[in-house]
Scaffold this motif. Structure first.
Motif, PDB file in Angstrom:
ATOM      1  N   LEU A 154       0.815  -1.224   0.000  1.00  0.00           N
ATOM      2  CA  LEU A 154       0.000   0.000   0.000  1.00  0.00           C
ATOM      3  C   LEU A 154       0.845   1.269   0.000  1.00  0.00           C
ATOM      4  O   LEU A 154       0.305   2.380  -0.003  1.00  0.00           O
ATOM      5  CB  LEU A 154      -0.932  -0.005   1.216  1.00  0.00           C
ATOM      6  N   GLY A 155       2.174   1.108   0.035  1.00  0.00           N
ATOM      7  CA  GLY A 155       3.047   2.268  -0.082  1.00  0.00           C
ATOM      8  C   GLY A 155       3.570   2.842   1.214  1.00  0.00           C
ATOM      9  O   GLY A 155       4.185   3.924   1.216  1.00  0.00           O
ATOM     10  N   PHE A 156       3.352   2.135   2.328  1.00  0.00           N
ATOM     11  CA  PHE A 156       3.858   2.631   3.615  1.00  0.00           C
ATOM     12  C   PHE A 156       5.346   2.292   3.774  1.00  0.00           C
ATOM     13  O   PHE A 156       5.827   1.271   3.267  1.00  0.00           O
ATOM     14  CB  PHE A 156       3.076   2.008   4.779  1.00  0.00           C
ATOM     15  N   GLU A 157       6.049   3.171   4.495  1.00  0.00           N
ATOM     16  CA  GLU A 157       7.443   2.914   4.831  1.00  0.00           C
ATOM     17  C   GLU A 157       7.452   2.042   6.089  1.00  0.00           C
ATOM     18  O   GLU A 157       7.272   2.545   7.208  1.00  0.00           O
ATOM     19  CB  GLU A 157       8.178   4.233   5.089  1.00  0.00           C
ATOM     20  N   VAL A 158       7.649   0.765   5.933  1.00  0.00           N
ATOM     21  CA  VAL A 158       7.496  -0.171   7.034  1.00  0.00           C
ATOM     22  C   VAL A 158       8.726  -1.070   7.152  1.00  0.00           C
ATOM     23  O   VAL A 158       9.367  -1.411   6.149  1.00  0.00           O
ATOM     24  CB  VAL A 158       6.222  -1.048   6.837  1.00  0.00           C
ATOM     25  N   SER A 159       9.073  -1.408   8.376  1.00  0.00           N
ATOM     26  CA  SER A 159      10.145  -2.373   8.626  1.00  0.00           C
ATOM     27  C   SER A 159       9.670  -3.370   9.670  1.00  0.00           C
ATOM     28  O   SER A 159       8.678  -3.147  10.369  1.00  0.00           O
ATOM     29  CB  SER A 159      11.416  -1.663   9.113  1.00  0.00           C
ATOM     30  N   LEU A 160      10.405  -4.459   9.769  1.00  0.00           N
ATOM     31  CA  LEU A 160       9.986  -5.556  10.645  1.00  0.00           C
ATOM     32  C   LEU A 160      11.154  -6.022  11.500  1.00  0.00           C
ATOM     33  O   LEU A 160      12.261  -6.239  11.004  1.00  0.00           O
ATOM     34  CB  LEU A 160       9.458  -6.722   9.782  1.00  0.00           C
ATOM     35  N   GLN A 161      10.896  -6.145  12.798  1.00  0.00           N
ATOM     36  CA  GLN A 161      11.881  -6.708  13.717  1.00  0.00           C
ATOM     37  C   GLN A 161      11.190  -7.794  14.545  1.00  0.00           C
ATOM     38  O   GLN A 161      10.511  -7.495  15.531  1.00  0.00           O
ATOM     39  CB  GLN A 161      12.464  -5.629  14.634  1.00  0.00           C
ATOM     40  N   VAL A 163       8.424  -9.819  15.769  1.00  0.00           N
ATOM     41  CA  VAL A 163       6.967  -9.644  15.720  1.00  0.00           C
ATOM     42  C   VAL A 163       6.587  -8.168  15.847  1.00  0.00           C
ATOM     43  O   VAL A 163       5.410  -7.847  16.031  1.00  0.00           O
ATOM     44  CB  VAL A 163       6.273 -10.460  16.836  1.00  0.00           C
ATOM     45  N   PHE A 164       7.565  -7.262  15.730  1.00  0.00           N
ATOM     46  CA  PHE A 164       7.297  -5.824  15.796  1.00  0.00           C
ATOM     47  C   PHE A 164       7.178  -5.255  14.383  1.00  0.00           C
ATOM     48  O   PHE A 164       8.093  -5.400  13.567  1.00  0.00           O
ATOM     49  CB  PHE A 164       8.408  -5.097  16.554  1.00  0.00           C
ATOM     50  N   SER A 171       4.822   1.840  16.310  1.00  0.00           N
ATOM     51  CA  SER A 171       5.016   0.414  16.055  1.00  0.00           C
ATOM     52  C   SER A 171       4.043  -0.395  16.901  1.00  0.00           C
ATOM     53  O   SER A 171       3.530   0.094  17.929  1.00  0.00           O
ATOM     54  CB  SER A 171       6.453  -0.002  16.366  1.00  0.00           C
ATOM     55  N   ILE A 172       3.788  -1.634  16.492  1.00  0.00           N
ATOM     56  CA  ILE A 172       2.957  -2.544  17.276  1.00  0.00           C
ATOM     57  C   ILE A 172       3.657  -3.898  17.362  1.00  0.00           C
ATOM     58  O   ILE A 172       4.463  -4.254  16.500  1.00  0.00           O
ATOM     59  CB  ILE A 172       1.545  -2.732  16.673  1.00  0.00           C
ATOM     60  N   GLU A 173       3.323  -4.625  18.411  1.00  0.00           N
ATOM     61  CA  GLU A 173       3.828  -5.990  18.585  1.00  0.00           C
ATOM     62  C   GLU A 173       2.673  -6.958  18.363  1.00  0.00           C
ATOM     63  O   GLU A 173       1.588  -6.777  18.926  1.00  0.00           O
ATOM     64  CB  GLU A 173       4.398  -6.179  19.982  1.00  0.00           C
ATOM     65  N   VAL A 174       2.893  -7.954  17.544  1.00  0.00           N
ATOM     66  CA  VAL A 174       1.859  -8.947  17.250  1.00  0.00           C
ATOM     67  C   VAL A 174       1.968 -10.078  18.276  1.00  0.00           C
ATOM     68  O   VAL A 174       2.871 -10.909  18.209  1.00  0.00           O
ATOM     69  CB  VAL A 174       2.001  -9.511  15.820  1.00  0.00           C
ATOM     70  N   TYR A 175       1.045 -10.089  19.234  1.00  0.00           N
ATOM     71  CA  TYR A 175       1.015 -11.146  20.235  1.00  0.00           C
ATOM     72  C   TYR A 175       0.355 -12.395  19.657  1.00  0.00           C
ATOM     73  O   TYR A 175      -0.310 -12.351  18.609  1.00  0.00           O
ATOM     74  CB  TYR A 175       0.248 -10.691  21.474  1.00  0.00           C
ATOM     75  N   ALA A 228      -1.742  -1.202  12.909  1.00  0.00           N
ATOM     76  CA  ALA A 228      -0.411  -0.587  12.866  1.00  0.00           C
ATOM     77  C   ALA A 228      -0.496   0.848  12.346  1.00  0.00           C
ATOM     78  O   ALA A 228       0.165   1.754  12.866  1.00  0.00           O
ATOM     79  CB  ALA A 228       0.514  -1.419  11.986  1.00  0.00           C
ATOM     80  N   VAL A 229      -1.307   1.068  11.328  1.00  0.00           N
ATOM     81  CA  VAL A 229      -1.489   2.409  10.768  1.00  0.00           C
ATOM     82  C   VAL A 229      -2.131   3.332  11.805  1.00  0.00           C
ATOM     83  O   VAL A 229      -1.723   4.490  11.965  1.00  0.00           O
ATOM     84  CB  VAL A 229      -2.353   2.349   9.491  1.00  0.00           C
ATOM     85  N   LEU A 230      -3.122   2.834  12.526  1.00  0.00           N
ATOM     86  CA  LEU A 230      -3.817   3.649  13.527  1.00  0.00           C
ATOM     87  C   LEU A 230      -2.880   4.056  14.660  1.00  0.00           C
ATOM     88  O   LEU A 230      -2.957   5.169  15.175  1.00  0.00           O
ATOM     89  CB  LEU A 230      -5.021   2.881  14.081  1.00  0.00           C
ATOM     90  N   VAL A 231      -1.993   3.148  15.052  1.00  0.00           N
ATOM     91  CA  VAL A 231      -1.006   3.484  16.081  1.00  0.00           C
ATOM     92  C   VAL A 231      -0.051   4.559  15.569  1.00  0.00           C
ATOM     93  O   VAL A 231       0.281   5.508  16.285  1.00  0.00           O
ATOM     94  CB  VAL A 231      -0.223   2.221  16.516  1.00  0.00           C
TER      95      VAL A 231
END
Length: 275
Positions: A154-161, A163-164, A171-175, A228-231
């Motif tokens: 969708l064009g967002f600048e996103v990275s992953l660490q 589950v973050f 950022s959000i953590e996926v529990y 994640a976007v809302l956060v």
């Protein structure tokens, strides 16, 4: 007293006990505030009741002393546990199977259990608790990767660490609870009901569970991406709505409706055309 009258009385008492157990289970599930389990339990009880109603005139209702005692003991055990229940999801999942097993033993004995294999199989599936699957493996990392991929598309600048999921402003953590296991189980349950109740070929027996898993995972992944976007936008109230509020129900309801339409056109409609 004639045998016919005895059978009629037995049917009445079994029906009354069954209705009481179903009502009790749905009430306890409703009190637990587990919407996914409540809707799934309702579907499973509806399917079991429908199957039993269709074969009501062909059931052999003969039970021995041992079988009746064992069946009654299982039902009493469920009732006692229900009085001291403290939001035990595992018990709420397994109690329908124990209740039905007790009823079947009470009504038809050990030799008559074969008459109820479909119903027992359905409720055995319901007994698979979400926590048991999490013991096999946590899919949170895959959910995080999928949600990050959706955001990247969708064009967002996103990275992953791990589950973050990290965006420039949050950022959000996926529990494990947000990994999608609950929704996947719900759709798998619906697929299992259809497979038990509707004659299907091998291809559809494989296709339905596969679609249920993929759809449940994908819909939940989109929900995680939205959160994640809302956060990142600091919309905390909107985040809570889609996380634990009615918004989460919109995603699960949408997934069930999409899967229901798929089953209708791919399985149920095909069966009607063939018949």
């Amino acid at each position: 007293m004639s045998n016919l009258k005895v059978v009629k009385e037995l049917k009445f008492w079994v029906l009354a006990i069954a209705a009481a157990l179903i009502t009790l289970h749905l009430h306890l599930t409703w009190r637990s505030d587990n919407t996914e389990l409540l809707s799934t339990s309702f579907l499973f009880w509806l399917a079991v009741s429908s199957l039993l109603w269709k074969k009501r005139d062909t059931l052999n209702l003969e039970s021995g002393v041992f079988s009746s005692f064992f069946g009654a003991s299982l039902i009493i055990l469920v009732l006692i546990k229900s009085l001291h229940l403290s939001n035990s999801v595992s018990f709420l999942r397994i109690s329908p199977f124990i209740s039905l097993l007790g009823l079947c033993l009470l009504a038809s004995g050990l030799k008559g259990l074969r008459q109820y294999w479909q119903e027992l199989l359905l409720l055995a599936f319901l007994a698979i608790a979400q926590g048991w699957i999490l013991l096999i493996g946590d899919i949170s990392i895959f959910t995080a990767k999928f949600a990050a991929f959706v955001l990247w598309i969708l064009g967002f600048e996103v990275s992953l660490q791990g589950v973050f999921i990290i965006l420039p402003k949050g950022s959000i953590e996926v529990y494990s609870g947000c990994s999608g296991i609950g929704l996947i189980l719900q759709l798998l349950g619906l697929a299992f009901i259809i497979l038990v109740m509707v004659p299907t070929n091998l291809t559809k027996k494989i296709l339905l569970p596969f679609v249920a898993v993929v759809l449940g995972f994908a819909v939940n992944g989109v929900r995680v991406a939205l959160m994640a976007v809302l956060v990142a936008l600091s919309h905390q109230q909107a985040f809570e709505y889609w996380h634990t509020g009615d918004g989460s129900l919109i995603f699960s309801t949408s997934a069930v409706l999409i899967f229901g339409l798929f089953c209708h056109f791919m399985v149920l409609k095909t069966v009607k055309l063939q018949s």
